[in-house]
Design a protein around this motif. Structure first.
Motif, PDB file in Angstrom:
ATOM      1  N   LEU A   3       0.923  -1.274   0.194  1.00  0.00           N
ATOM      2  CA  LEU A   3      -0.087  -0.166  -0.156  1.00  0.00           C
ATOM      3  C   LEU A   3       0.954   1.257   0.025  1.00  0.00           C
ATOM      4  O   LEU A   3       1.813   1.157   0.725  1.00  0.00           O
ATOM      5  CB  LEU A   3      -0.892  -0.012   1.384  1.00  0.00           C
ATOM      6  N   THR A   4       0.510   2.114  -1.076  1.00  0.00           N
ATOM      7  CA  THR A   4       1.602   3.507  -0.822  1.00  0.00           C
ATOM      8  C   THR A   4       0.362   4.596  -1.070  1.00  0.00           C
ATOM      9  O   THR A   4      -0.805   4.533  -1.645  1.00  0.00           O
ATOM     10  CB  THR A   4       2.360   3.648  -1.902  1.00  0.00           C
ATOM     11  N   THR A   5       0.951   5.723  -0.586  1.00  0.00           N
ATOM     12  CA  THR A   5       0.227   7.036  -0.970  1.00  0.00           C
ATOM     13  C   THR A   5       0.602   7.813  -1.940  1.00  0.00           C
ATOM     14  O   THR A   5       0.373   8.910  -2.448  1.00  0.00           O
ATOM     15  CB  THR A   5       0.193   7.741   0.337  1.00  0.00           C
ATOM     16  N   VAL A   6       1.773   7.042  -2.899  1.00  0.00           N
ATOM     17  CA  VAL A   6       2.328   7.894  -3.933  1.00  0.00           C
ATOM     18  C   VAL A   6       2.016   7.158  -5.185  1.00  0.00           C
ATOM     19  O   VAL A   6       1.191   6.031  -4.906  1.00  0.00           O
ATOM     20  CB  VAL A   6       3.827   7.827  -4.140  1.00  0.00           C
ATOM     21  N   ASN A   7       1.652   7.777  -6.463  1.00  0.00           N
ATOM     22  CA  ASN A   7       1.313   7.348  -7.423  1.00  0.00           C
ATOM     23  C   ASN A   7       2.182   6.191  -8.328  1.00  0.00           C
ATOM     24  O   ASN A   7       1.782   6.230  -9.388  1.00  0.00           O
ATOM     25  CB  ASN A   7       0.541   8.172  -8.380  1.00  0.00           C
ATOM     26  N   PHE A   8       2.936   5.615  -7.494  1.00  0.00           N
ATOM     27  CA  PHE A   8       3.959   4.612  -7.938  1.00  0.00           C
ATOM     28  C   PHE A   8       3.945   3.650  -6.820  1.00  0.00           C
ATOM     29  O   PHE A   8       3.921   4.077  -5.744  1.00  0.00           O
ATOM     30  CB  PHE A   8       4.845   4.955  -8.857  1.00  0.00           C
ATOM     31  N   PRO A  10       7.401   2.548  -5.162  1.00  0.00           N
ATOM     32  CA  PRO A  10       8.850   3.294  -5.128  1.00  0.00           C
ATOM     33  C   PRO A  10       9.768   1.931  -5.403  1.00  0.00           C
ATOM     34  O   PRO A  10       9.639   1.088  -4.635  1.00  0.00           O
ATOM     35  CB  PRO A  10       9.142   4.051  -3.818  1.00  0.00           C
ATOM     36  N   ARG A  58     -11.155   2.407  10.417  1.00  0.00           N
ATOM     37  CA  ARG A  58     -10.537   2.804   9.101  1.00  0.00           C
ATOM     38  C   ARG A  58      -9.749   1.545   8.620  1.00  0.00           C
ATOM     39  O   ARG A  58      -9.334   1.207   7.492  1.00  0.00           O
ATOM     40  CB  ARG A  58      -9.397   4.071   9.376  1.00  0.00           C
ATOM     41  N   ILE A  62      -9.802  -0.116   4.848  1.00  0.00           N
ATOM     42  CA  ILE A  62      -8.688  -0.614   4.229  1.00  0.00           C
ATOM     43  C   ILE A  62      -8.701  -2.137   3.952  1.00  0.00           C
ATOM     44  O   ILE A  62      -8.507  -2.465   2.642  1.00  0.00           O
ATOM     45  CB  ILE A  62      -7.510  -0.324   5.086  1.00  0.00           C
ATOM     46  N   ASN A  79      -1.494   5.390  -4.611  1.00  0.00           N
ATOM     47  CA  ASN A  79      -2.145   6.504  -4.269  1.00  0.00           C
ATOM     48  C   ASN A  79      -3.679   6.598  -3.416  1.00  0.00           C
ATOM     49  O   ASN A  79      -4.508   6.806  -3.749  1.00  0.00           O
ATOM     50  CB  ASN A  79      -2.717   7.117  -5.698  1.00  0.00           C
ATOM     51  N   ILE A  80      -3.451   5.910  -2.162  1.00  0.00           N
ATOM     52  CA  ILE A  80      -4.425   5.842  -1.552  1.00  0.00           C
ATOM     53  C   ILE A  80      -4.822   6.953  -0.663  1.00  0.00           C
ATOM     54  O   ILE A  80      -3.948   7.726  -0.365  1.00  0.00           O
ATOM     55  CB  ILE A  80      -4.034   4.698  -0.273  1.00  0.00           C
ATOM     56  N   ARG A  81      -6.217   7.445  -0.473  1.00  0.00           N
ATOM     57  CA  ARG A  81      -6.600   8.328   0.037  1.00  0.00           C
ATOM     58  C   ARG A  81      -7.584   8.171   1.189  1.00  0.00           C
ATOM     59  O   ARG A  81      -8.410   7.121   0.935  1.00  0.00           O
ATOM     60  CB  ARG A  81      -7.213   9.648  -0.719  1.00  0.00           C
ATOM     61  N   PHE A  82      -7.850   8.920   2.210  1.00  0.00           N
ATOM     62  CA  PHE A  82      -8.900   8.600   3.069  1.00  0.00           C
ATOM     63  C   PHE A  82      -9.774   9.710   3.097  1.00  0.00           C
ATOM     64  O   PHE A  82      -9.311  10.827   2.998  1.00  0.00           O
ATOM     65  CB  PHE A  82      -8.096   8.373   4.481  1.00  0.00           C
ATOM     66  N   SER A  83     -11.232   9.519   3.697  1.00  0.00           N
ATOM     67  CA  SER A  83     -11.968  10.639   3.623  1.00  0.00           C
ATOM     68  C   SER A  83     -12.993  10.308   4.939  1.00  0.00           C
ATOM     69  O   SER A  83     -13.343   8.941   5.245  1.00  0.00           O
ATOM     70  CB  SER A  83     -12.730  10.980   2.497  1.00  0.00           C
ATOM     71  N   THR A  84     -13.255  11.353   5.612  1.00  0.00           N
ATOM     72  CA  THR A  84     -14.317  10.862   6.909  1.00  0.00           C
ATOM     73  C   THR A  84     -15.304  11.849   6.731  1.00  0.00           C
ATOM     74  O   THR A  84     -15.229  13.202   6.632  1.00  0.00           O
ATOM     75  CB  THR A  84     -13.364  11.229   8.289  1.00  0.00           C
TER      76      THR A  84
ATOM     77  N   GLU B  48       5.631  14.055  -3.657  1.00  0.00           N
ATOM     78  CA  GLU B  48       6.263  12.617  -3.952  1.00  0.00           C
ATOM     79  C   GLU B  48       7.825  12.932  -3.884  1.00  0.00           C
ATOM     80  O   GLU B  48       8.239  14.069  -4.275  1.00  0.00           O
ATOM     81  CB  GLU B  48       5.578  12.197  -5.322  1.00  0.00           C
ATOM     82  N   LEU B  57      15.835   0.911  -2.491  1.00  0.00           N
ATOM     83  CA  LEU B  57      15.089   0.812  -1.327  1.00  0.00           C
ATOM     84  C   LEU B  57      15.172  -0.729  -0.721  1.00  0.00           C
ATOM     85  O   LEU B  57      14.844  -1.488  -1.322  1.00  0.00           O
ATOM     86  CB  LEU B  57      13.616   1.195  -1.668  1.00  0.00           C
ATOM     87  N   MET B  62       2.947   1.906   3.887  1.00  0.00           N
ATOM     88  CA  MET B  62       2.070   3.037   4.435  1.00  0.00           C
ATOM     89  C   MET B  62       2.011   3.039   5.649  1.00  0.00           C
ATOM     90  O   MET B  62       1.783   2.275   6.515  1.00  0.00           O
ATOM     91  CB  MET B  62       0.681   2.827   3.683  1.00  0.00           C
ATOM     92  N   ASN B 119       4.984  12.084   0.493  1.00  0.00           N
ATOM     93  CA  ASN B 119       3.312  12.275   0.243  1.00  0.00           C
ATOM     94  C   ASN B 119       2.536  12.145   1.442  1.00  0.00           C
ATOM     95  O   ASN B 119       1.359  11.584   1.437  1.00  0.00           O
ATOM     96  CB  ASN B 119       2.970  11.289  -0.916  1.00  0.00           C
ATOM     97  N   GLU B 123      -5.671  15.049   7.433  1.00  0.00           N
ATOM     98  CA  GLU B 123      -7.153  15.267   7.028  1.00  0.00           C
ATOM     99  C   GLU B 123      -7.611  15.552   8.430  1.00  0.00           C
ATOM    100  O   GLU B 123      -7.501  14.902   9.444  1.00  0.00           O
ATOM    101  CB  GLU B 123      -7.653  13.914   6.524  1.00  0.00           C
ATOM    102  N   TYR B 143      -1.209  10.607   7.244  1.00  0.00           N
ATOM    103  CA  TYR B 143      -0.753   9.170   6.609  1.00  0.00           C
ATOM    104  C   TYR B 143       0.123   9.648   5.411  1.00  0.00           C
ATOM    105  O   TYR B 143       0.154  10.839   4.946  1.00  0.00           O
ATOM    106  CB  TYR B 143      -1.992   8.481   5.911  1.00  0.00           C
ATOM    107  N   THR B 145       3.709   7.580   3.065  1.00  0.00           N
ATOM    108  CA  THR B 145       4.462   6.379   2.764  1.00  0.00           C
ATOM    109  C   THR B 145       5.750   6.514   3.262  1.00  0.00           C
ATOM    110  O   THR B 145       6.427   7.415   2.762  1.00  0.00           O
ATOM    111  CB  THR B 145       4.564   6.383   0.911  1.00  0.00           C
TER     112      THR B 145
END
Lengths: 104, 151
Positions: A3-8, A10, A58, A62, A79-84, B48, B57, B62, B119, B123, B143, B145
């Motif tokens: 799981l990552t929050t970046v769009n790839f 790494p 949460r 997930i 590219n994980i995002r959270f919303s509440t 990023e 790496l 996450m 990144n 929230e 949150y 990475t």
């Protein structure tokens, strides 16, 4: 499952995209915890009961997202995002979403 | 007579909240500062990695941290007064500041050996309660990475 929050991912190459995956859960507060929080609120500070509850929920969101990604054959969600959002008095919706991909 | 008791009760609650609230806030800030010093070598950035960064790496994970902080009775009273004239509500600012810093610290505590957290997102949401008037609390989630380089 990565799981990552970046769009790839790494250090790895993305082989295939499977599109958006998401998971959500709506939780209501426990009456007793709510009462304790009401007392705690007079003096301020952290409401541990709520922190725990929201963390559990949460993680549940997930897990649902991950299950969906697995069923598609993905091995990572990027590219994980959270919303509440609070849907009603005393209930909150926790939502997690991302892009399912397969990496090398 | 009954009215007097009610006013007396409210005042007593206010004084209690004022003292305990400020003690809790001071302790919290002391703990935040101590832990922030501990993590000064683990930066968390809101963008990023730059394209040039090609370091090998060892691990990618996450990480997330959250906290629910409540606004004490006394601060709510101050807020009530503030709404009469408008302007900056500094009593609430410190609560949000504490919440954000705490959430970031908890996120870092999930992977203390990481080299960088990229990144990072923050929230903030209000946690509504069954009795809206009595309860005011804010949830902050951080949150990102976490990356650990191979050395």
């Amino acid at each position: 499952m990565i799981l990552t929050t970046v769009n790839f991912v790494p250090g790895r190459k993305i082989l295939e995209h499977y599109g958006l995956v998401s998971g959500s859960t709506v939780r209501a507060k426990h009456f007793g915890k709510d009462f304790m929080a009401g007392l705690k609120n007079i003096v301020g500070g952290e409401l541990k009961g709520y922190t725990e509850l929201l963390n559990e929920s949460r993680n549940e969101a997930i897990n649902r997202m991950v299950t969906q990604a697995q069923s598609m054959g993905a091995n990572a969600v990027i590219n994980i995002r959270f919303s509440t959002s609070s849907v009603a008095q005393g209930a909150a919706e926790l939502y997690a979403y991302g892009t399912a991909v397969r990496v090398e | 007579m009954e009215g007097l008791i009610q006013i007396g009760g409210a005042v007593a609650l206010l004084v209690l909240a004022m003292f305990t609230g400020s003690i809790i806030e001071r302790r919290h800030y002391a703990s935040i500062r101590a832990r922030e010093a501990q993590f000064q070598n683990l930066p968390a950035i809101p963008y990023e990695l730059p394209a040039g960064d090609e370091q090998p790496l060892a691990e990618v994970r996450m990480v997330m941290g959250s906290t629910v902080v409540s606004i004490d009775y006394f601060k709510q009273f101050l807020f009530g007064l503030r709404t009469l004239v408008g302007g900056r509500v500094s009593a609430f600012e410190s609560v949000l500041d504490r919440g954000r810093r705490e959430a970031v610290l908890r996120m870092k505590e999930q992977f203390p050996d990481a080299d960088i957290i990229v990144n990072m997102r923050l929230e903030t949401s209000t946690v509504s309660a069954s009795t809206q008037k009595a309860l005011n609390s804010v949830e902050v989630l951080a949150y990102g990475t976490a990356l650990k380089y191979r050395k």
